[in-house]
Scaffold this motif. Structure first.
Motif, PDB file in Angstrom:
ATOM      1  N   LEU A  90      43.741  50.624  25.347  1.00  0.00           N
ATOM      2  CA  LEU A  90      42.459  51.058  25.865  1.00  0.00           C
ATOM      3  C   LEU A  90      42.293  50.508  27.367  1.00  0.00           C
ATOM      4  CD1 LEU A  90      40.007  50.107  23.018  1.00  0.00           C
ATOM      5  CD2 LEU A  90      41.348  52.299  23.763  1.00  0.00           C
ATOM      6  N   ILE A  91      42.091  51.479  28.334  1.00  0.00           N
ATOM      7  CA  ILE A  91      41.936  51.000  29.623  1.00  0.00           C
ATOM      8  C   ILE A  91      40.621  50.136  29.686  1.00  0.00           C
ATOM      9  CG2 ILE A  91      41.159  51.785  31.762  1.00  0.00           C
ATOM     10  CD1 ILE A  91      42.455  54.576  31.139  1.00  0.00           C
ATOM     11  N   LYS A  92      40.947  48.749  30.454  1.00  0.00           N
ATOM     12  CA  LYS A  92      39.760  47.936  30.545  1.00  0.00           C
ATOM     13  C   LYS A  92      39.363  47.725  31.935  1.00  0.00           C
ATOM     14  CE  LYS A  92      39.402  46.716  26.309  1.00  0.00           C
ATOM     15  NZ  LYS A  92      38.253  47.043  25.665  1.00  0.00           N
ATOM     16  N   GLN A  93      40.114  48.061  32.986  1.00  0.00           N
ATOM     17  CA  GLN A  93      39.762  48.128  34.419  1.00  0.00           C
ATOM     18  C   GLN A  93      40.814  48.952  35.103  1.00  0.00           C
ATOM     19  OE1 GLN A  93      40.563  44.159  36.954  1.00  0.00           O
ATOM     20  NE2 GLN A  93      38.265  44.331  36.607  1.00  0.00           N
ATOM     21  N   VAL A  94      40.133  49.645  36.133  1.00  0.00           N
ATOM     22  CA  VAL A  94      40.712  50.383  37.296  1.00  0.00           C
ATOM     23  C   VAL A  94      40.620  49.790  38.642  1.00  0.00           C
ATOM     24  CG1 VAL A  94      41.105  52.539  38.332  1.00  0.00           C
ATOM     25  CG2 VAL A  94      40.445  52.463  35.853  1.00  0.00           C
ATOM     26  N   LYS A  95      42.067  49.351  39.028  1.00  0.00           N
ATOM     27  CA  LYS A  95      41.765  48.870  40.606  1.00  0.00           C
ATOM     28  C   LYS A  95      42.265  50.006  41.477  1.00  0.00           C
ATOM     29  CE  LYS A  95      42.792  44.215  38.527  1.00  0.00           C
ATOM     30  NZ  LYS A  95      43.725  43.048  38.755  1.00  0.00           N
ATOM     31  N   ILE A  96      41.483  50.106  42.375  1.00  0.00           N
ATOM     32  CA  ILE A  96      41.752  51.277  43.643  1.00  0.00           C
ATOM     33  C   ILE A  96      41.581  50.642  44.951  1.00  0.00           C
ATOM     34  CG2 ILE A  96      40.892  53.325  44.625  1.00  0.00           C
ATOM     35  CD1 ILE A  96      41.988  54.052  41.807  1.00  0.00           C
ATOM     36  N   GLU A  97      42.677  50.874  45.959  1.00  0.00           N
ATOM     37  CA  GLU A  97      42.389  50.497  47.140  1.00  0.00           C
ATOM     38  C   GLU A  97      42.037  51.711  48.024  1.00  0.00           C
ATOM     39  OE1 GLU A  97      45.147  49.256  51.016  1.00  0.00           O
ATOM     40  OE2 GLU A  97      45.640  48.267  49.100  1.00  0.00           O
ATOM     41  N   LEU A 126      45.940  53.916  43.705  1.00  0.00           N
ATOM     42  CA  LEU A 126      45.716  52.999  42.422  1.00  0.00           C
ATOM     43  C   LEU A 126      46.632  51.932  42.480  1.00  0.00           C
ATOM     44  CD1 LEU A 126      44.685  53.227  39.287  1.00  0.00           C
ATOM     45  CD2 LEU A 126      47.031  53.836  38.715  1.00  0.00           C
ATOM     46  N   LYS A 127      46.019  50.547  42.664  1.00  0.00           N
ATOM     47  CA  LYS A 127      46.816  49.458  42.521  1.00  0.00           C
ATOM     48  C   LYS A 127      47.116  48.895  41.275  1.00  0.00           C
ATOM     49  CE  LYS A 127      47.553  48.241  45.965  1.00  0.00           C
ATOM     50  NZ  LYS A 127      48.562  48.575  46.691  1.00  0.00           N
ATOM     51  N   ASP A 128      46.490  49.273  40.118  1.00  0.00           N
ATOM     52  CA  ASP A 128      46.543  48.707  38.676  1.00  0.00           C
ATOM     53  C   ASP A 128      45.780  49.269  37.860  1.00  0.00           C
ATOM     54  OD1 ASP A 128      47.812  47.192  36.935  1.00  0.00           O
ATOM     55  OD2 ASP A 128      46.962  45.287  37.217  1.00  0.00           O
TER      56      ASP A 128
END
Length: 234
Positions: free
Chosen positions: A59-66, A50-52
């Motif tokens: 509320l979760i708006k975006q999930v950033k994964i490497e 998980l990057k961010d």
């Protein structure tokens, strides 16, 4: 040494508090080193770190994964079916204590119990009646993954907490949520249940379970126990 003793005391306090509550404490911080697991709506899976985790008003708006191959992806809640995120810091201590008290008898076989037992936090895409009872598709944190066959209890991202035990500005124990989102099997969407309304909603929620209807233990702090007892009635 004093700091270690203080943390040990707070951890023990948490154990006793959690035993009465049974619902997991919501988590807010996650490891950027351990592997995260994301399942998309199309059935494909993404593993990586998980990057961010971008939020707006809770509320979760975006999930950033490497990903493991180094590629970075940005996912919106509507793209995600479910995900397991590893905790970090004090959240990990809290979740580990909670997991020790879970009712394994009502495990949801669709969930990865090994990851849950390892302290991972489970999120899933759910329809929710949010502000003004508008149905929204949100990524929600499940607080009873080990006993959620009949009723799911989600963290309310906007919920306030009662006073708790804390250190360094971080609440470690005693901070009961003042509202949750509840999803009963067969419901179209999860609805918000507030602590102040629980007495009025009690008999409607647990209709058909004589043990709960005849019980004198109707406190909000026992909501987790009530969910388990209701599962036994089915």
């Amino acid at each position: 040494m004093i700091k270690k003793l203080t943390l040990s005391f707070l951890a023990l306090t948490l154990v006793f508090q959690v035993c009465g509550q049974e619902l997991l404490s919501p988590s807010f911080t996650y490891s950027h080193k351990k592997t995260s697991y994301v399942t998309l709506k199309d059935g494909s899976e993404i593993t990586g770190t998980l990057k961010d985790l971008d939020r707006k008003k809770g509320l979760i708006k975006q999930v950033k994964i490497e990903k493991e191959d180094g590629d970075k992806v940005k996912l919106k809640p509507e793209d995600i079916k479910s995900m397991y995120l590893p905790q970090s810091g004090l959240d990990k201590v809290s979740q580990a204590m909670d997991a020790a008290t879970d009712a394994q008898k009502w495990n949801n076989e669709q969930m990865n119990q090994d990851l849950l037992d390892d302290g991972y936090v489970y999120f899933e895409n759910a329809d929710v009646y949010y502000k003004k009872k508008k149905k929204m598709e949100l990524l929600m944190q499940l607080l009873n993954p080990h006993f959620s066959k009949e009723i799911k209890v989600y963290h309310d991202p906007m919920a306030k907490q009662s006073m708790g035990v804390g250190i360094g500005g971080v609440t470690l124990a005693g901070g009961l949520e003042k509202s949750y989102f509840i999803m009963t099997e067969g419901d179209e969407a999860a609805y918000k249940l507030k602590k102040k309304d629980y007495d009025d909603e009690y008999e409607v929620m647990w209709k058909g379970c004589d043990d709960l209807l005849n019980s004198e233990e109707r406190a909000w702090r026992d909501l987790g126990k009530h969910v388990v007892e209701f599962s036994e009635c089915q």
